[in-house]
Design an enzyme around this catalytic site. Structure first.
Site, short mmCIF file in Angstrom:
data_model
loop_
_atom_site.label_atom_id
_atom_site.label_comp_id
_atom_site.label_asym_id
_atom_site.label_seq_id
_atom_site.Cartn_x
_atom_site.Cartn_y
_atom_site.Cartn_z
N GLY A 78 36.90 38.76 38.85
CA GLY A 78 37.78 37.86 38.10
C GLY A 78 37.18 37.44 36.77
NE ARG A 142 39.54 40.37 42.11
CZ ARG A 142 38.65 39.38 41.97
NH1 ARG A 142 37.42 39.54 42.37
NH2 ARG A 142 39.02 38.23 41.43
CG ASP A 173 32.19 39.91 47.35
OD1 ASP A 173 31.41 39.74 48.30
OD2 ASP A 173 33.34 39.45 47.33
CE LYS A 199 32.78 37.17 37.86
NZ LYS A 199 33.83 38.03 38.40
CB THR A 200 32.43 33.46 40.13
OG1 THR A 200 33.66 33.01 40.68
CG2 THR A 200 31.30 32.72 40.83
CG ASP A 202 35.91 31.16 42.67
OD1 ASP A 202 36.74 30.88 41.78
OD2 ASP A 202 36.12 32.00 43.55
P1 FBP Z 1 35.49 36.23 41.16
O1 FBP Z 1 34.89 35.74 42.43
O2 FBP Z 1 35.53 37.69 41.05
O3 FBP Z 1 34.84 35.59 39.97
O4 FBP Z 1 37.02 35.77 41.09
C1 FBP Z 1 37.37 34.46 41.28
C2 FBP Z 1 38.86 34.24 41.34
O5 FBP Z 1 39.30 33.71 40.13
C3 FBP Z 1 39.21 33.33 42.51
O6 FBP Z 1 39.10 31.99 42.15
C4 FBP Z 1 40.60 33.78 42.86
O7 FBP Z 1 40.90 33.55 44.21
C5 FBP Z 1 40.56 35.25 42.58
O8 FBP Z 1 39.58 35.44 41.58
C6 FBP Z 1 41.86 35.82 42.13
O9 FBP Z 1 41.75 37.19 42.06
P2 FBP Z 1 42.61 38.11 41.11
O10 FBP Z 1 42.10 37.92 39.73
O11 FBP Z 1 42.31 39.48 41.60
O12 FBP Z 1 44.03 37.70 41.25
#
Ligand code: FBP
Length: 549
Positions: A78, A142, A173, A199-200, A202
């Site tokens: 993400g 991803r 991951d 990175k994230t 979250d």
């Molecule tokens: P990462 O863990 O890859 O940083 O992604 C976080 C996130 O933004 C989450 O908060 C959310 O649930 C998910 O990605 C959404 O995924 P996508 O971008 O594939 O819709």
């Protein structure tokens, strides 16, 4: 590309690099490390990269002659504000080592590495992206890097481009994948280093040695701004309950930080729900209780923050998901052949009695989402579950019961919001701009130090950026074994909200007061220019966590 005035002004921002990274560095090795749990299993799976020492950089007085180095970079998962600055810092770092160094970006995530889609990142391209949000410089994806065939295919392009080091910018991951790749390349003497960057948005990729993941600061500031705006609207009209779901796939760090920033009436913390073994109905009852108490005081308005990952933390649902994961992993083909109208019955028939009952008790839409495709890392796609609507509908029903019992006499008009994607690509705050640039620049120092299987680590983040410390942490140190897609796998341990941590305790101390009174705080938009107390403040989570050390 047309640029806004802010973009133009922002391009000139010079990230404040930690002093230690402003000149040549020397490597200081710490003690050998061990993984956070499951030491024997992780050691067996990572014989080449387990137990490496932590690395700290210190200033070196004598300059060293650097050699040109070709480096590859991947943005994985993400989007998170600041990713471009990691790449800019990495670029400047390797150019500082030697002006003939080159940086190649693999396009659209790990898939670009496997499929040999790449571009060279020249200074003209890099300059277009300094201090900007988004991952559009090379795109992200991803694709899970886990198979030897993928690693070998990737190695072909690394060899072709004479790339000696690969930097993977990703969440838990993706950094797990970085560790697996580093181990594999070392085991076959491929001569390629692999370095990760945390990175994230979250905020769940953190531990004793990684203080925060980048993007969390900016994203929570963006969400806090809009929550504050909604609260002001709410307090002006005094007629709506705003149910606001906040991104964060699993941990509730985003919801907690936004609550600390904005002081809403209610904020649910998934980790507390789990610790108290609460059911969905318990959560609904607790919200309805606050609504009724506010109504008794003439207040038929309020704000409720809901973490995106909530549903997975309700213990009964968690058990159900664990069984669904294993069951669908084993019978995926059979399930795929079942007609949509029959799927609910099929799932119920294939679950244990206890989990079948929980599955049946969930609203059909939520139950269905739990059986839909996982992301490539095996996660339920919680951002697609409309928890905020589910809760408000159930609260409404509960309030009608309370009205019948004479326990509630008010008006309940809910509105719904989901803040997630709008925070992931904002222009990085000064904190994230500086932090990301430092992480990227620091990665070039790790490459120069010749190490592999390390995560770029910049610490002391509660201090001004010039005082930050820089170094590297062996990724295996953060790992444990977890069940994924029906199998035990080595993964980086996710950091959940600690109920004994200072950020949660600060929230807990105040939440009753915030529930009944109206104590809203309006943080306003991120300020990029101005006094440091307005522009350069880290999150309250980071500040309070440092207080707890
Ligand atoms: P990462 O863990 O890859 O940083 O992604 C976080 C996130 O933004 C989450 O908060 C959310 O649930 C998910 O990605 C959404 O995924 P996508 O971008 O594939 O819709």
């Amino acid at each position: 590309m047309k640029k806004s005035p802010l973009q133009k002004a922002r391009a000139a921002y010079q990230p404040k690099l930690p002093v230690v990274l402003t000149g040549p560095v020397k490597v200081v090795e710490g003690e050998a490390t061990t993984s956070v749990a499951d030491q024997e299993a992780i050691k067996n799976l990572f014989p080449e990269t387990y137990g490496l020492p932590e690395i700290k950089f210190e200033k070196r007085t004598t300059p060293v002659a650097g050699k040109p180095v070709n480096v590859g970079v991947i943005l994985s998962g993400g989007q998170a504000p600041g990713g471009h600055n990691v790449i800019c810092g990495l670029f400047d770092g390797i150019k500082k080592l030697h002006r003939d160094s080159r940086l190649y970006g693999f396009l659209m995530g790990p898939g670009g590495f496997v499929d040999h889609n790449y571009m060279e990142l020249t200074s003209a391209i890099i300059d277009e992206y300094r201090n900007t949000g988004g991952f559009d410089i090379i795109g992200s994806g991803r694709t899970k890097l886990e198979k030897v065939e993928q690693f070998d295919k990737g190695l072909e392009i690394l060899r072709e481009l004479n790339i000696a080091a690969l930097v993977i910018i990703g969440g838990d991951d993706s950094n797990t994948n970085a560790a697996v790749l580093a181990e594999y390349y070392k085991s076959i003497n491929a001569g390629v280093q692999v370095i990760g960057c945390p990175k994230t948005i979250d905020g769940d990729l953190k531990n004793d040695v990684i203080e925060t993941s980048f993007g969390f600061d900016t994203a929570t500031k963006v969400y806090s701004e809009v929550i504050g705006n909604i609260q002001r609207d709410c307090n002006s009209a005094k007629k709506y309950y705003h149910f606001i779901k906040l991104m964060g796939r699993s941990a509730s760090h985003i919801a907690l930080e936004c609550a600390l920033q904005t002081q809403p009436n209610i904020c649910i913390i998934s980790e507390e729900v789990e610790a108290k073994n609460m059911t969905l109905q318990d959560i609904v009852n607790s919200i309805a209780d606050v609504v009724a108490r506010r109504a008794a005081d003439g207040k038929n308005f309020g704000t409720v923050l809901v973490p995106e990952g909530l549903i997975e933390f309700i213990p009964a649902v968690k058990k159900l998901i664990a069984e669904l994961n294993d069951m669908l992993a084993a019978n995926g083909d059979e399930f795929a052949a079942v007609a949509p109208a029959e799927q609910r019955a099929w799932v119920i028939a294939h679950l244990s009695k206890e989990n079948a009952a929980v599955y049946e008790s969930l609203p059909a839409g939520v139950a269905r989402q739990l059986t839909l495709d996982r992301d490539p890392h095996g996660n339920v796609q919680v951002s697609l579950i409309e928890t905020e609507k589910l809760l408000s509908e159930m609260v409404k029903k509960r309030l009608e019961e309370m009205r019948a019992e004479g326990k509630y006499n008010g008006k309940f008009s809910p509105l719904h919001h989901f803040f997630g994607y709008e925070g992931r690509c904002a222009d990085p705050s000064n904190f994230d701009a500086d932090y990301c640039y430092a992480l990227g620049f620091n990665a070039s120092c790790l490459i120069n130090a010749g190490v592999t299987g390390y995560m770029s680590s910049v610490r002391n983040l509660n201090k001004p950026s010039v005082q930050w410390q820089a170094g590297g942490i062996p990724i295996t140190m953060m790992m444990n074994m977890e069940r994924r897609n029906g199998e035990l796998k080595p993964v980086i341990q996710k950091a959940l909200v600690r109920l004994d941590g200072v950020p949660f305790r600060k929230f807990e101390e105040k939440r009753d007061e915030w529930a009944l009174n109206t104590c809203y705080v309006y943080p306003g938009p991120i300020q990029y220019f101005g006094p440091a107390e307005v522009c350069d403040q880290p999150t309250l989570t980071l500040k309070y966590e440092h207080q707890g050390k």
